[in-house]
Design a protein around this motif. Structure first.
Motif, short mmCIF file in Angstrom:
data_model
loop_
_atom_site.label_atom_id
_atom_site.label_comp_id
_atom_site.label_asym_id
_atom_site.label_seq_id
_atom_site.Cartn_x
_atom_site.Cartn_y
_atom_site.Cartn_z
N ALA A 116 0.83 -1.21 0.00
CA ALA A 116 0.00 0.00 0.00
C ALA A 116 0.85 1.25 0.00
O ALA A 116 0.55 2.22 -0.71
CB ALA A 116 -0.93 -0.01 1.20
N LEU A 117 1.93 1.25 0.79
CA LEU A 117 2.75 2.45 0.94
C LEU A 117 3.91 2.53 -0.06
O LEU A 117 4.59 3.55 -0.14
CB LEU A 117 3.31 2.54 2.37
CG LEU A 117 2.30 2.76 3.49
CD1 LEU A 117 3.01 2.80 4.85
CD2 LEU A 117 1.50 4.04 3.26
N GLY A 118 4.14 1.44 -0.79
CA GLY A 118 5.24 1.44 -1.75
C GLY A 118 6.60 1.43 -1.10
O GLY A 118 7.54 2.08 -1.58
N PRO A 147 4.61 6.17 6.21
CA PRO A 147 6.04 5.97 5.97
C PRO A 147 6.86 6.59 7.10
O PRO A 147 6.53 7.66 7.62
CB PRO A 147 6.28 6.71 4.65
CG PRO A 147 4.94 6.79 4.00
CD PRO A 147 3.95 6.91 5.12
N SER A 148 7.93 5.93 7.48
CA SER A 148 8.79 6.45 8.53
C SER A 148 9.41 7.78 8.10
O SER A 148 9.83 7.94 6.95
CB SER A 148 9.90 5.44 8.84
OG SER A 148 10.73 5.91 9.87
N GLY A 149 9.42 8.75 9.01
CA GLY A 149 10.03 10.04 8.72
C GLY A 149 9.15 10.98 7.93
O GLY A 149 9.60 12.06 7.53
N LEU A 150 7.89 10.62 7.72
CA LEU A 150 7.00 11.48 6.92
C LEU A 150 6.78 12.83 7.59
O LEU A 150 6.85 13.87 6.94
CB LEU A 150 5.66 10.77 6.70
CG LEU A 150 4.61 11.55 5.91
CD1 LEU A 150 5.03 11.65 4.44
CD2 LEU A 150 3.24 10.88 6.02
N LEU A 151 6.49 12.81 8.88
CA LEU A 151 6.27 14.05 9.64
C LEU A 151 6.44 13.74 11.11
O LEU A 151 6.23 12.60 11.54
CB LEU A 151 4.89 14.64 9.37
CG LEU A 151 3.66 14.01 10.03
CD1 LEU A 151 2.49 14.98 9.99
CD2 LEU A 151 3.27 12.70 9.39
N PRO A 152 6.84 14.73 11.91
CA PRO A 152 6.95 14.51 13.35
C PRO A 152 5.56 14.37 13.97
O PRO A 152 4.65 15.14 13.67
CB PRO A 152 7.66 15.77 13.86
CG PRO A 152 7.35 16.81 12.84
CD PRO A 152 7.24 16.10 11.53
N ARG A 215 3.09 10.19 -4.13
CA ARG A 215 3.64 9.36 -3.04
C ARG A 215 2.51 8.92 -2.10
O ARG A 215 1.67 9.72 -1.71
CB ARG A 215 4.69 10.16 -2.28
CG ARG A 215 5.22 9.51 -1.02
CD ARG A 215 6.19 10.42 -0.27
NE ARG A 215 5.61 11.71 0.06
CZ ARG A 215 6.12 12.55 0.96
NH1 ARG A 215 7.24 12.24 1.58
NH2 ARG A 215 5.53 13.71 1.19
N ALA A 216 2.51 7.65 -1.72
CA ALA A 216 1.56 7.17 -0.71
C ALA A 216 2.00 7.69 0.66
O ALA A 216 3.13 7.46 1.08
CB ALA A 216 1.50 5.65 -0.71
#
Length: 239
Positions: A116-118, A147-152, A215-216
């Motif tokens: 799903a997230l690629g 996804p890891s690191g997308l936003l705090p 981007r997913a």
């Protein structure tokens, strides 16, 4: 009441009461008169009034409380099929949303989440599990993978507002989503969390959301109380 209509009187009364609840004429917490008083004021039989009230109790709009009477709980949330968050929809409907964070952690992506997230299977992703409430009552169980690191993110922020608002605040432009809707019976754990009986009907929704670069940015798997929630569709005839 239209006594010449083929529509049963109890159904006409139920429709009028439901409209008053939806439009705010009967606010959450309002008490209806007892069945005898209502029947007398409306010129209806007591069984007719009782049947109308029971139909709204079954819908979750009214509740009978011992020693209190019949009380308005809230209107059903009707969510349009558009790219919006449950938090924003509840707030727009005057439902006073609140959030309880159940889990907030980093975990390896399963095959389903990775697809799903690629991202590669086993890659770190952020997992959120939240309980969304309205007027202090459970409405939905929300499970999201990002996804890891997308936003705090921190639990305090997640309990203060909606996930999509936090994304937009971080400069993420939400563009489109792929979504599927279904229904199933509640498990014992879901029933306990959502204040339902085991086996009660739940609506389900899975959504993968994309930003303006394609981007997913989120994969959500949510369950909603069917008695309190519905999706609205607007259909057009294809030319």
């Amino acid at each position: 009441m239209d006594r010449g209509s083929p529509v049963p009187l109890y159904f006409q009364l139920a429709q009028q009461l439901e409209a008053a609840i939806e439009q705010g004429g009967l606010a959450p917490g309002s008490l209806l008169g007892n069945e005898i008083d209502l029947a007398g004021r409306l010129g209806l039989s007591r069984p007719t009034v009782r049947q109308a009230i029971q139909s709204l109790v079954d819908k979750g709009l009214l509740v009978r409380r011992r020693g209190v009477g019949t009380q308005v709980v809230h209107s059903q949330v009707k969510r349009p099929l558009e790219l919006s968050s449950l938090y924003d929809d509840l707030e727009a409907a005057g439902q006073r949303p609140a959030t309880r964070v159940v889990q907030h952690l980093v975990q390896p992506a399963t095959a389903e989440v990775a697809a799903a997230l690629g991202v590669p299977e086993g890659a770190d992703v952020v997992f959120l599990e939240r309980l969304r409430l309205a007027h202090g009552e459970p409405m939905a169980q929300l499970r999201n993978h990002l996804p890891s690191g997308l936003l705090p993110l921190d639990s305090a922020a997640l309990e203060a507002t909606g996930l999509y608002r936090l994304m937009r605040g971080a400069g993420i432009t939400l563009h489109s989503a792929r979504q599927s809707i279904g229904a199933r019976a509640a498990t014992a754990a879901e029933a306990q969390q959502l204040a339902e009986a085991p086996g009660a009907p739940l609506l389900t929704m899975e959504r993968t959301t994309f930003d303006d670069t394609g981007r997913a940015v989120e994969f959500g798997s949510h369950t909603y109380r069917a008695a309190r929630y519905s999706f609205e569709f607007h259909l057009l005839v294809r030319p």
